[in-house]
Design an enzyme around this catalytic site. Structure first.
Site, PDB file in Angstrom:
ATOM      1  N   SER A   1       5.183  -1.300   5.110  1.00 54.68           N
ATOM      2  CA  SER A   1       4.064  -1.564   5.905  1.00 54.68           C
ATOM      3  C   SER A   1       2.647  -1.784   5.126  1.00 54.68           C
ATOM      4  O   SER A   1       1.607  -2.273   5.900  1.00 54.68           O
ATOM      5  CB  SER A   1       3.730  -0.301   6.768  1.00 54.68           C
ATOM      6  OG  SER A   1       3.249   0.936   6.043  1.00 54.68           O
TER       7      SER A   1
ATOM      8  N   LYS B   1      -1.969   4.308   4.707  1.00 57.89           N
ATOM      9  CA  LYS B   1      -2.566   3.233   5.485  1.00 57.89           C
ATOM     10  C   LYS B   1      -4.130   3.000   4.897  1.00 57.89           C
ATOM     11  O   LYS B   1      -4.169   3.544   4.200  1.00 57.89           O
ATOM     12  CB  LYS B   1      -2.631   3.446   6.946  1.00 57.89           C
ATOM     13  CG  LYS B   1      -1.391   3.845   7.638  1.00 57.89           C
ATOM     14  CD  LYS B   1      -0.466   2.814   7.924  1.00 57.89           C
ATOM     15  CE  LYS B   1       0.846   3.129   8.548  1.00 57.89           C
ATOM     16  NZ  LYS B   1       1.851   2.051   8.283  1.00 57.89           N
TER      17      LYS B   1
END
Length: 297
Positions: free
Chosen positions: A81, A152
């Site tokens: 990701s 993230k």
């Protein structure tokens, strides 16, 4: 008499110091390491290395645990990701010190945070560690293997308004972000999941993966408490460097687009507007008083 001249006798210049009638110096010993009277003492035996080894290991483990708890900790990247910034299997070092001094996550930082609840169930999972991995992870000698953590990039912080329309850029407080330097090649900023506008609550952050079309980030959890935002209390720390493998060693700086002028403008207008609103009645009152005084005179 000249300085350093002899007194006229051929006596040696250095004489042994005498401790008593025997004339034996206090530090003299015979060739066996014993004093001349035979009452010498045997030298102490150095402590065996193997006896000290458990103590050294114990101290090392305690130091490792303290470093992991308060300074830095290694984390393993379990998914794609955050490509291309981070690859699956990379080991990153996370700064855990600055949050202890009240530092809050900032826009553009790559952060590790605990699962806010329901994120990992929907996608990114962590492998089950064995006993050795659990122990080494506990003391910080291996990346965290059991904790349910995610990584993230912070896009917006408390007080920001974040938005992304189809085929458009991500905007923060009305300012478009130029994400070319870190977004995965070929990805769009949000065509797979447009969102917003969303006002990020204070004490929370909006996060997104760099591989936008392969990241179940804040966009996909808006139905959960917090509407996709993450509490800063859940943030473990900022990822500062890729430490392993060696050929991928790199720092993780904040991209320049997050430093563009005006990004904080929307947040800065509120205090200014309040100041004007508060000062206006005072100015009007003073003006009325001065005008009234001149009329009366």
């Amino acid at each position: 008499m000249a300085v350093g001249a002899r007194s006229g006798h051929d006596e040696p210049e250095d004489r042994p110091e005498q401790d008593g009638p025997s004339g034996v110096r206090s530090d003299e010993t015979n060739g066996d390491g014993d004093s001349p009277d035979g009452a010498g003492t045997a030298p102490r035996n150095a402590r065996s290395f193997w006896k000290e080894l458990p103590l050294l290991i114990g101290i090392a483990l305690i130091l490792a645990l303290l470093i992991k708890t308060f300074l830095v900790q290694a984390f393993s990247i379990p998914s794609d990701s955050m490509q291309d910034t981070l690859q699956r299997g990379d080991r990153v070092l996370v700064d855990k010190l600055t949050p202890w001094f009240g530092s809050e996550p900032e826009r553009g930082e790559v952060v590790v945070f605990h699962d806010p609840g329901g994120w990992l169930m929907d996608g990114e999972s962590t492998p089950e560690p064995n006993i050795a991995q659990k122990f080494l992870s506990f003391i910080g000698l291996m990346p965290s293997a059991e904790e349910k953590d995610l990584i993230k990039r912070v896009i917006a912080v408390g007080g920001d308004t974040v938005e992304c329309k189809r085929n458009g850029p991500v905007t923060v407080n009305g300012k478009a972000l130029d994400e070319k330097s870190f977004i995965y090649p070929g990805n769009t900023p949000c065509n797979d999941e447009p969102f917003g506008p969303i006002k990020v609550p204070e004490g929370r952050i909006w996060v997104m993966g760099d591989h936008r079309q392969n990241s179940l980030d804040s966009r996909y959890h808006q139905e959960l408490p917090g509407q996709g935002t993450v509490s800063t209390d859940e943030v473990v720390g900022r990822a500062i460097v890729v430490a392993w493998p060696i050929n991928r060693w790199a720092t993780l700086p904040v991209p320049s687009t997050f430093d563009q002028p005006g990004l904080n403008a929307a947040m800065g207008l509120a205090p200014g507007a309040l100041g004007v609103a508060g000062a206006l009645p005072l100015v009007l009152w003073r003006r009325r008083r001065l005008t009234g005084g001149r009329t009366a005179g």
